[in-house]
Design a protein around this motif. Sequence first.
Motif, PDB file in Angstrom:
ATOM      1  N   MET A 276       6.637  -1.121   9.424  1.00 21.86           N
ATOM      2  CA  MET A 276       5.235  -1.443   9.737  1.00 21.86           C
ATOM      3  C   MET A 276       4.482  -0.201  10.204  1.00 21.86           C
ATOM      4  SD  MET A 276       5.595  -5.154  11.630  1.00 21.86           S
ATOM      5  CE  MET A 276       3.827  -5.246  11.936  1.00 21.86           C
ATOM      6  N   THR A 277       5.136   0.593  11.060  1.00 23.52           N
ATOM      7  CA  THR A 277       4.496   1.817  11.556  1.00 23.52           C
ATOM      8  C   THR A 277       4.183   2.774  10.409  1.00 23.52           C
ATOM      9  OG1 THR A 277       5.682   1.630  13.664  1.00 23.52           O
ATOM     10  CG2 THR A 277       4.752   3.782  13.118  1.00 23.52           C
ATOM     11  N   GLY A 278       5.153   2.944   9.512  1.00 25.70           N
ATOM     12  CA  GLY A 278       4.941   3.814   8.357  1.00 25.70           C
ATOM     13  C   GLY A 278       3.819   3.317   7.463  1.00 25.70           C
ATOM     14  N   THR A 279       3.770   1.991   7.242  1.00 22.61           N
ATOM     15  CA  THR A 279       2.713   1.408   6.412  1.00 22.61           C
ATOM     16  C   THR A 279       1.339   1.640   7.028  1.00 22.61           C
ATOM     17  OG1 THR A 279       4.202  -0.309   5.571  1.00 22.61           O
ATOM     18  CG2 THR A 279       1.836  -0.736   5.410  1.00 22.61           C
ATOM     19  N   ILE A 280       1.237   1.436   8.330  1.00 26.43           N
ATOM     20  CA  ILE A 280      -0.044   1.628   9.031  1.00 26.43           C
ATOM     21  C   ILE A 280      -0.492   3.086   8.945  1.00 26.43           C
ATOM     22  CG2 ILE A 280      -1.134   1.646  11.316  1.00 26.43           C
ATOM     23  CD1 ILE A 280       0.577  -0.885  11.924  1.00 26.43           C
ATOM     24  N   LEU A 281       0.420   4.004   9.214  1.00 23.15           N
ATOM     25  CA  LEU A 281       0.066   5.427   9.182  1.00 23.15           C
ATOM     26  C   LEU A 281      -0.349   5.871   7.777  1.00 23.15           C
ATOM     27  CD1 LEU A 281       2.851   6.922  11.500  1.00 23.15           C
ATOM     28  CD2 LEU A 281       0.427   6.540  12.047  1.00 23.15           C
ATOM     29  N   CYS A 282       0.364   5.386   6.763  1.00 19.16           N
ATOM     30  CA  CYS A 282       0.018   5.735   5.378  1.00 19.16           C
ATOM     31  C   CYS A 282      -1.332   5.137   4.990  1.00 19.16           C
ATOM     32  CB  CYS A 282       1.102   5.252   4.419  1.00 19.16           C
ATOM     33  SG  CYS A 282       2.612   6.247   4.464  1.00 19.16           S
ATOM     34  N   ALA A 283      -1.580   3.896   5.406  1.00 26.27           N
ATOM     35  CA  ALA A 283      -2.859   3.248   5.091  1.00 26.27           C
ATOM     36  C   ALA A 283      -4.028   4.011   5.712  1.00 26.27           C
ATOM     37  CB  ALA A 283      -2.850   1.797   5.570  1.00 26.27           C
ATOM     38  N   ILE A 284      -3.836   4.455   6.948  1.00 23.00           N
ATOM     39  CA  ILE A 284      -4.894   5.214   7.631  1.00 23.00           C
ATOM     40  C   ILE A 284      -5.082   6.577   6.970  1.00 23.00           C
ATOM     41  CG2 ILE A 284      -5.503   6.357   9.798  1.00 23.00           C
ATOM     42  CD1 ILE A 284      -4.142   4.017  11.256  1.00 23.00           C
ATOM     43  N   PHE A 285      -3.976   7.244   6.674  1.00 20.04           N
ATOM     44  CA  PHE A 285      -4.048   8.576   6.056  1.00 20.04           C
ATOM     45  C   PHE A 285      -4.718   8.520   4.683  1.00 20.04           C
ATOM     46  CE2 PHE A 285      -2.147  11.733   3.179  1.00 20.04           C
ATOM     47  CZ  PHE A 285      -2.513  12.903   3.826  1.00 20.04           C
ATOM     48  N   ILE A 286      -4.273   7.584   3.828  1.00 14.07           N
ATOM     49  CA  ILE A 286      -4.833   7.470   2.471  1.00 14.07           C
ATOM     50  C   ILE A 286      -6.297   7.042   2.537  1.00 14.07           C
ATOM     51  CG2 ILE A 286      -4.670   6.259   0.257  1.00 14.07           C
ATOM     52  CD1 ILE A 286      -1.638   5.977   0.829  1.00 14.07           C
TER      53      ILE A 286
ATOM     54  N   GLN B  27       4.813   2.031   0.723  1.00 15.61           N
ATOM     55  CA  GLN B  27       5.664   0.989   1.304  1.00 15.61           C
ATOM     56  C   GLN B  27       7.060   0.979   0.675  1.00 15.61           C
ATOM     57  OE1 GLN B  27       2.693  -2.318   0.760  1.00 15.61           O
ATOM     58  NE2 GLN B  27       3.405  -2.894   2.786  1.00 15.61           N
ATOM     59  N   ILE B  28       7.104   1.127  -0.632  1.00 16.17           N
ATOM     60  CA  ILE B  28       8.402   1.134  -1.330  1.00 16.17           C
ATOM     61  C   ILE B  28       9.237   2.323  -0.902  1.00 16.17           C
ATOM     62  CG2 ILE B  28       9.515   1.376  -3.584  1.00 16.17           C
ATOM     63  CD1 ILE B  28       7.134  -0.197  -4.767  1.00 16.17           C
ATOM     64  N   LEU B  29       8.628   3.500  -0.861  1.00 13.04           N
ATOM     65  CA  LEU B  29       9.371   4.715  -0.484  1.00 13.04           C
ATOM     66  C   LEU B  29       9.890   4.627   0.951  1.00 13.04           C
ATOM     67  CD1 LEU B  29       7.089   7.476  -2.075  1.00 13.04           C
ATOM     68  CD2 LEU B  29       9.310   6.656  -2.913  1.00 13.04           C
ATOM     69  N   ILE B  30       9.049   4.128   1.851  1.00  6.06           N
ATOM     70  CA  ILE B  30       9.470   3.997   3.254  1.00  6.06           C
ATOM     71  C   ILE B  30      10.605   2.988   3.368  1.00  6.06           C
ATOM     72  CG2 ILE B  30       8.744   3.242   5.561  1.00  6.06           C
ATOM     73  CD1 ILE B  30       5.879   4.183   4.752  1.00  6.06           C
ATOM     74  N   ALA B  31      10.465   1.846   2.700  1.00  6.50           N
ATOM     75  CA  ALA B  31      11.474   0.790   2.789  1.00  6.50           C
ATOM     76  C   ALA B  31      12.820   1.261   2.234  1.00  6.50           C
ATOM     77  CB  ALA B  31      11.002  -0.457   2.042  1.00  6.50           C
TER      78      ALA B  31
ATOM     79  N   ILE C   3      16.135   1.420   4.483  1.00  5.17           N
ATOM     80  CA  ILE C   3      17.282   0.581   4.102  1.00  5.17           C
ATOM     81  C   ILE C   3      18.545   1.428   3.979  1.00  5.17           C
ATOM     82  CG2 ILE C   3      18.255  -0.768   2.194  1.00  5.17           C
ATOM     83  CD1 ILE C   3      15.388  -1.923   1.795  1.00  5.17           C
ATOM     84  N   SER C   4      18.385   2.624   3.442  1.00  7.26           N
ATOM     85  CA  SER C   4      19.546   3.525   3.306  1.00  7.26           C
ATOM     86  C   SER C   4      20.090   3.955   4.661  1.00  7.26           C
ATOM     87  CB  SER C   4      19.182   4.753   2.474  1.00  7.26           C
ATOM     88  OG  SER C   4      18.263   5.588   3.179  1.00  7.26           O
ATOM     89  N   ILE C   5      19.229   3.932   5.672  1.00  2.51           N
ATOM     90  CA  ILE C   5      19.644   4.341   7.033  1.00  2.51           C
ATOM     91  C   ILE C   5      20.272   3.180   7.791  1.00  2.51           C
ATOM     92  CG2 ILE C   5      18.805   5.126   9.297  1.00  2.51           C
ATOM     93  CD1 ILE C   5      16.602   6.666   7.759  1.00  2.51           C
TER      94      ILE C   5
END
Length: 330
Positions: free
Chosen positions: A97-107, A317-321, A325-327
Motif C-alpha cells: 500500500m505504501t509503495g502504491t501511494i508513493l508511486c501514485a503521488i510521484f506519477i 503495483q505489479i512490480l512492487i507486489a 512476494i519474493s521477499i
Amino acid sequence: MNKIKQFLPGVIICVGVAVLSKILAIFLPTLGAATLSIFLGIFLGNTFLKHERYSRGTKFSESTLLEYSVVLLGGTITFQTISVLGISGFLFIILQMTGTILCAIFIGRKLKFSENITLLMASGNAVCGSSAVAATAPVLDADEEEVGLVITIVNLTGTLLMLLLPVLSYFFYNYEHLKTSALIGGILQSVGQVVASGSMVNSQVLTTAMIFKIMRILMLVVIVYLFGRYKTNETANKQATGKKSVKIPWYVIGFFIICLIGSLGFIPEFLQNVMHDTSGWFEIIALAGIGLRLNLADLIKQGSRFALYGLGIGVSQILIAVTLISIFFH
C-alpha cells in the motif's frame, strides 16, 4: 413530497442501471456488475439520459448511498479474519500500500495532475477502489468532477488488472496458492475484482486473496486520516492560519465501529450476509450515479494523461507486489 419528486427520477434511473448491470454481469462475470454499472451510466448519461431533471437523484445516489455502502462494508469484516496470514502478510500489505501511494503521488505530480486527483488516485488504488475514493474525497474537499474522473480510471485500471493477474500468476508462480493470492488480493482495486480474478484461478486462491484484500480495507480509516491531516496542514501552511483539526467522515467512523462490533461477535452471520448484499447494491447504484453524472467530453479531454496515469500505477503495483512476494513468501 415535492423534495421526493425532485429526487425520485434520478434515483429510479440509477437503480434501473444497477439492475441492468446485475443482469448483464451474469453473462459477463469477468467484468462484474460494478464495472458495468459505471460504464452504462457514462453511456446513458452522455446520450439518452442527459437531462437536468435527473441531477438531484443521481447526486444522492453517488454520494449518500456510497457512504452507506462504506458503513455496511464494515459488517462483513472482522479483525480475526486477517490473523491467519501472520506478520508476513501484514508487512506485505503495509509495504504494498505504501509503495502504491508513493508511486501514485510521484506519477501524478510528473503528469501535472492536481493534488486532489493525485491523492484520490493513491487512495483508490491502494485501498479499495470506489469506496476509498468516496471516503477520502470529503477530507480533501474534492469536487464531484474530480471524484467521477478518478473513480472511472481506477475502475478501468482494476478491470484490466483483473484479467491480467491470473495470467501473470500462472507465468510467475504456476498458481502457487499463497503467492497467487497475495498478487491478486494485494493489487486489485475493488472487492468485486478480487472475487472475479480469484475465481479464474480456484476457490482456495479466492478465499485467501479476499483476506489480503480485507487487510487493505481495514486500513481505510488510517489512510483517510493521514490524507486529511496532510491536506489540512498544507492548506494551513499556505494560508498561514494555523492548524485545523481533521474531520473524518461519519461513514468512515461507522465502518470502523461496525467492524469492531463484528469482530467481537455481536453481528450474527445472517445479518452479516444482509449487510454484505446491501452494501454491494448500494455501491452498484452509486457507481451508476457517478457514471450518469460524468461528463464524457471532460474525460476525453484529459484521456491520454489519465490513461497513462492508470497504466503507470498498474505497472508499479505489479512490480512492487512481485518484489515483496519474493521477499516475504519465498
